[in-house]
Design a protein around this motif. Structure first.
Motif: not given
Length: 156
Positions: A8, A35-38, A48-49, A73
């Motif tokens: 991340g 980030d999360r998966r959708r 989303t994170a 990152k």
């Protein structure tokens, strides 16, 4: 087994302090946005994170102080550590953080500054050796191997 692997971006510059004592130790704290998966329902208002607290001790803390900044990152390997303390109001506060065991950059310095464009190479040779043509970028982020190289590649 307590093992965590995260990729991340830092949400802020690391906060670094040094411990008291004969040999002060660096302690760096920062937050990593992962980030999360959708989700299946694709709700636009959904977070989303995940924002994960990271702590790095010793040499890892010194590395964070010297090289990490907001937006970098990173790939972090570590372990989850939980704890608790009582705040000034007398309320018990529970903490969860990832203690860094290993950390490395997840993108090149150029891709971070160019927004993911890999066409600029700092390490590309400026002039060919002998009469060989200079390697050029192939457009896919990799260098072309010049024709006429008769040496073996350094792989087993």
């Amino acid at each position: 087994m307590n093992k965590v692997i995260l990729c991340g971006r830092l949400t802020r510059d690391p906060e670094v302090r040094y411990s008291q004592g004969a040999e002060p130790m660096a302690i760096a704290r920062y937050t990593l946005a992962v980030d999360r998966r959708r989700s299946r329902n694709n709700d636009q208002n959904e977070q989303t994170a995940d924002f994960i607290s990271i702590v790095a001790f010793g040499r890892n803390g010194e590395f964070a102080e010297k090289y990490l900044k907001k937006g970098t990152k990173m790939l972090i390997t570590g372990r989850i550590q939980t704890g608790s303390y009582t705040n000034k109001e007398g309320v018990k506060v529970y903490t969860t953080e990832v203690v860094v065991e290993e950390q490395e950059f997840a993108e090149s310095k150029n891709s971070a500054s160019n927004g993911g464009n890999y066409s600029n190479y700092d390490n590309a040779p400026s002039a060919p050796a002998g009469n060989e043509p200079a390697p050029t970028a192939a457009g896919d982020g990799f260098m072309n191997i010049p024709d006429g190289i008769e040496e073996e590649l350094p792989f087993n």
